[in-house]
Design a protein around this motif. Structure first.
Motif, PDB file in Angstrom:
ATOM      1  N   ARG A   1       0.839  -1.213   0.000  1.00 49.21           N
ATOM      2  CA  ARG A   1       0.000   0.000   0.000  1.00 49.21           C
ATOM      3  C   ARG A   1       0.868   1.254   0.000  1.00 49.21           C
ATOM      4  NH1 ARG A   1      -3.322  -3.196   3.490  1.00 49.21           N
ATOM      5  NH2 ARG A   1      -2.285  -2.325   5.322  1.00 49.21           N
ATOM      6  N   ALA A   2       1.938   1.218   0.783  1.00 42.54           N
ATOM      7  CA  ALA A   2       2.832   2.385   0.824  1.00 42.54           C
ATOM      8  C   ALA A   2       3.488   2.619  -0.534  1.00 42.54           C
ATOM      9  CB  ALA A   2       3.889   2.190   1.906  1.00 42.54           C
ATOM     10  N   ALA A   3       3.909   1.506  -1.193  1.00 44.57           N
ATOM     11  CA  ALA A   3       4.541   1.639  -2.500  1.00 44.57           C
ATOM     12  C   ALA A   3       3.536   2.155  -3.528  1.00 44.57           C
ATOM     13  CB  ALA A   3       5.112   0.289  -2.944  1.00 44.57           C
ATOM     14  N   ALA A   4       2.285   1.687  -3.435  1.00 46.00           N
ATOM     15  CA  ALA A   4       1.264   2.163  -4.360  1.00 46.00           C
ATOM     16  C   ALA A   4       0.995   3.656  -4.150  1.00 46.00           C
ATOM     17  CB  ALA A   4      -0.018   1.354  -4.176  1.00 46.00           C
ATOM     18  N   ALA A   5       0.963   4.078  -2.900  1.00 47.38           N
ATOM     19  CA  ALA A   5       0.749   5.492  -2.609  1.00 47.38           C
ATOM     20  C   ALA A   5       1.916   6.334  -3.116  1.00 47.38           C
ATOM     21  CB  ALA A   5       0.566   5.689  -1.106  1.00 47.38           C
ATOM     22  N   ALA A   6       3.153   5.808  -2.916  1.00 52.41           N
ATOM     23  CA  ALA A   6       4.326   6.547  -3.392  1.00 52.41           C
ATOM     24  C   ALA A   6       4.316   6.655  -4.916  1.00 52.41           C
ATOM     25  CB  ALA A   6       5.601   5.860  -2.913  1.00 52.41           C
ATOM     26  N   ALA A   7       3.909   5.563  -5.600  1.00 52.87           N
ATOM     27  CA  ALA A   7       3.846   5.585  -7.063  1.00 52.87           C
ATOM     28  C   ALA A   7       2.794   6.576  -7.540  1.00 52.87           C
ATOM     29  CB  ALA A   7       3.543   4.182  -7.579  1.00 52.87           C
TER      30      ALA A   7
ATOM     31  N   GLU B   1      13.258  15.627 -15.541  1.00 51.48           N
ATOM     32  CA  GLU B   1      13.940  14.341 -15.587  1.00 51.48           C
ATOM     33  C   GLU B   1      13.955  13.663 -14.218  1.00 51.48           C
ATOM     34  OE1 GLU B   1      17.713  15.362 -17.126  1.00 51.48           O
ATOM     35  OE2 GLU B   1      17.053  15.365 -19.243  1.00 51.48           O
ATOM     36  N   LEU B   2      14.178  14.429 -13.151  1.00 49.90           N
ATOM     37  CA  LEU B   2      14.159  13.861 -11.794  1.00 49.90           C
ATOM     38  C   LEU B   2      12.776  13.313 -11.437  1.00 49.90           C
ATOM     39  CD1 LEU B   2      16.325  16.475  -9.852  1.00 49.90           C
ATOM     40  CD2 LEU B   2      16.965  14.144 -10.522  1.00 49.90           C
ATOM     41  N   ALA B   3      11.736  14.020 -11.878  1.00 49.05           N
ATOM     42  CA  ALA B   3      10.373  13.538 -11.619  1.00 49.05           C
ATOM     43  C   ALA B   3      10.109  12.238 -12.369  1.00 49.05           C
ATOM     44  CB  ALA B   3       9.356  14.604 -12.022  1.00 49.05           C
ATOM     45  N   GLU B   4      10.620  12.161 -13.628  1.00 50.78           N
ATOM     46  CA  GLU B   4      10.453  10.919 -14.387  1.00 50.78           C
ATOM     47  C   GLU B   4      11.201   9.763 -13.720  1.00 50.78           C
ATOM     48  OE1 GLU B   4      11.863  12.007 -18.175  1.00 50.78           O
ATOM     49  OE2 GLU B   4       9.917  12.815 -18.865  1.00 50.78           O
ATOM     50  N   LEU B   5      12.425  10.029 -13.240  1.00 47.06           N
ATOM     51  CA  LEU B   5      13.198   8.985 -12.547  1.00 47.06           C
ATOM     52  C   LEU B   5      12.502   8.544 -11.270  1.00 47.06           C
ATOM     53  CD1 LEU B   5      16.848  10.333 -12.980  1.00 47.06           C
ATOM     54  CD2 LEU B   5      15.836   8.311 -14.059  1.00 47.06           C
ATOM     55  N   ASP B   6      11.951   9.515 -10.542  1.00 46.18           N
ATOM     56  CA  ASP B   6      11.250   9.169  -9.309  1.00 46.18           C
ATOM     57  C   ASP B   6      10.011   8.314  -9.603  1.00 46.18           C
ATOM     58  OD1 ASP B   6      10.980   9.484  -6.397  1.00 46.18           O
ATOM     59  OD2 ASP B   6       9.137  10.575  -6.903  1.00 46.18           O
ATOM     60  N   GLY B   7       9.330   8.653 -10.723  1.00 45.68           N
ATOM     61  CA  GLY B   7       8.163   7.852 -11.107  1.00 45.68           C
ATOM     62  C   GLY B   7       8.535   6.415 -11.433  1.00 45.68           C
ATOM     63  N   LEU B   8       9.642   6.238 -12.173  1.00 44.95           N
ATOM     64  CA  LEU B   8      10.107   4.895 -12.489  1.00 44.95           C
ATOM     65  C   LEU B   8      10.511   4.120 -11.225  1.00 44.95           C
ATOM     66  CD1 LEU B   8      12.254   5.598 -15.687  1.00 44.95           C
ATOM     67  CD2 LEU B   8      10.022   4.456 -15.584  1.00 44.95           C
ATOM     68  N   ARG B   9      11.184   4.845 -10.328  1.00 46.30           N
ATOM     69  CA  ARG B   9      11.622   4.181  -9.083  1.00 46.30           C
ATOM     70  C   ARG B   9      10.427   3.700  -8.259  1.00 46.30           C
ATOM     71  NH1 ARG B   9      11.782   5.602  -4.089  1.00 46.30           N
ATOM     72  NH2 ARG B   9      11.181   7.754  -4.564  1.00 46.30           N
ATOM     73  N   THR B  10       9.416   4.579  -8.129  1.00 50.27           N
ATOM     74  CA  THR B  10       8.257   4.197  -7.322  1.00 50.27           C
ATOM     75  C   THR B  10       7.470   3.066  -7.979  1.00 50.27           C
ATOM     76  OG1 THR B  10       6.977   5.973  -8.372  1.00 50.27           O
ATOM     77  CG2 THR B  10       8.043   6.470  -6.257  1.00 50.27           C
ATOM     78  N   LEU B  11       7.422   3.072  -9.324  1.00 47.15           N
ATOM     79  CA  LEU B  11       6.761   1.957  -9.999  1.00 47.15           C
ATOM     80  C   LEU B  11       7.505   0.643  -9.751  1.00 47.15           C
ATOM     81  CD1 LEU B  11       5.747   3.575 -13.409  1.00 47.15           C
ATOM     82  CD2 LEU B  11       4.236   2.897 -11.530  1.00 47.15           C
ATOM     83  N   THR B  12       8.834   0.749  -9.777  1.00 45.96           N
ATOM     84  CA  THR B  12       9.637  -0.447  -9.489  1.00 45.96           C
ATOM     85  C   THR B  12       9.414  -0.927  -8.068  1.00 45.96           C
ATOM     86  OG1 THR B  12      11.323   0.273 -11.067  1.00 45.96           O
ATOM     87  CG2 THR B  12      11.971  -1.368  -9.435  1.00 45.96           C
ATOM     88  N   GLU B  13       9.383   0.009  -7.122  1.00 46.53           N
ATOM     89  CA  GLU B  13       9.144  -0.350  -5.728  1.00 46.53           C
ATOM     90  C   GLU B  13       7.757  -0.960  -5.548  1.00 46.53           C
ATOM     91  OE1 GLU B  13      11.140  -0.364  -3.183  1.00 46.53           O
ATOM     92  OE2 GLU B  13      12.844   0.404  -4.331  1.00 46.53           O
ATOM     93  N   GLN B  14       6.787  -0.421  -6.291  1.00 50.32           N
ATOM     94  CA  GLN B  14       5.434  -0.970  -6.200  1.00 50.32           C
ATOM     95  C   GLN B  14       5.390  -2.402  -6.725  1.00 50.32           C
ATOM     96  OE1 GLN B  14       2.486   1.105  -8.534  1.00 50.32           O
ATOM     97  NE2 GLN B  14       0.763   0.239  -7.349  1.00 50.32           N
ATOM     98  N   ALA B  15       6.074  -2.658  -7.842  1.00 51.06           N
ATOM     99  CA  ALA B  15       6.112  -4.017  -8.390  1.00 51.06           C
ATOM    100  C   ALA B  15       6.819  -4.970  -7.433  1.00 51.06           C
ATOM    101  CB  ALA B  15       6.816  -4.005  -9.748  1.00 51.06           C
TER     102      ALA B  15
END
Length: 249
Positions: A118-124, A149-163
């Protein structure tokens, strides 16, 4: 008035009637102590008898000893099974407790994985909103390329964490099911072992009962073999001898 006739006078009192003295065993007559017409007192010896098989006593004693040994072995087996029952019950309790503990731990890990997911989904979701905002600001020239670019990287990171969190949640779910099944299997195996031990104990107990019954039968035969001197059951007169001395009957 008088009537004449020929016949036998029979007393109606049971103890005064003719009685047949039977041998307790099959065998042969060794010695007659009386003859037809002899008067005897109660307890007086009538005849000595012997079994047709001269080795019958030795064989009966061997059978008796074998049955006693069989009973002793079965009783020892029952005692061993009783001890095994106690150990199996203790082992089952310990195994079930350990499996139950693992099942509870898997539930705790599952809850932690659910919270992490749930936390990872919220972060994503937050990162996705931030990325949209940065794109809008960049399109208006209000933010830099670097911030986008930093926002895009953060989005990818949170998606990875969610997965990753979703995978951990699935693993925790599978683990909980596995430990629950293990707990049930351990309990069932323990009961099966107890039932098997009880069945073995019942079999040994039945063997003891059968051996004791056979032992009683053998002891009766031994007692009859020892009672080879037949005596008169009451005072009276010997009417007839049905077997000659030395003959089998």
């Amino acid at each position: 008035q008088f009537a004449t006739g020929h016949g036998r006078v029979v007393a109606y009192a049971p103890l005064d009637r003719q009685q047949i003295v039977k041998s307790p065993i099959d065998g042969r007559v060794v010695t007659w102590h009386v003859r037809e017409g002899s008067r005897v007192k109660a307890g007086a010896p009538l005849v000595e008898i012997a079994d047709n098989d001269p080795a019958i006593l030795d064989r009966l004693r061997e059978e008796r000893d074998a049955q006693r040994a069989r009973i002793a072995a079965a009783e020892a087996r029952v005692a061993a099974i009783e001890g095994r029952l106690g150990r199996v019950a203790t082992s089952r309790t310990a195994s079930v407790d350990a499996a139950e503990q693992r099942a509870r731990m898997s539930v705790s890990r599952l809850r932690a994985a659910e919270q992490a997911e749930r936390a990872a989904a919220a972060a994503a979701a937050t990162a996705e909103l931030n990325l949209k905002r940065q794109k809008a600001l960049f399109d208006k020239g209000l933010t830099s390329k670097r911030a986008l670019e930093l926002a895009e990287l953060d989005g990818l990171r949170t998606l990875t964490e969610q997965a990753r969190a979703a995978a951990a949640l699935q693993a925790a779910t599978d683990e909980r099911g596995s430990f629950s099944a293990e707990r049930d299997k351990v309990s069932a195996d323990g009961y099966a072992a107890l039932d098997d031990a009880r069945a073995t104990r019942a079999s040994a107990t039945g063997e003891i009962a059968a051996a004791r019954s056979e032992l009683a039968r053998i002891e009766v035969r031994l007692a009859r073999q020892h009672a080879q001197s037949i005596t008169a059951p009451r005072d009276g007169v010997v009417l007839r001898l049905v077997a000659a001395q030395g003959t089998e009957y």
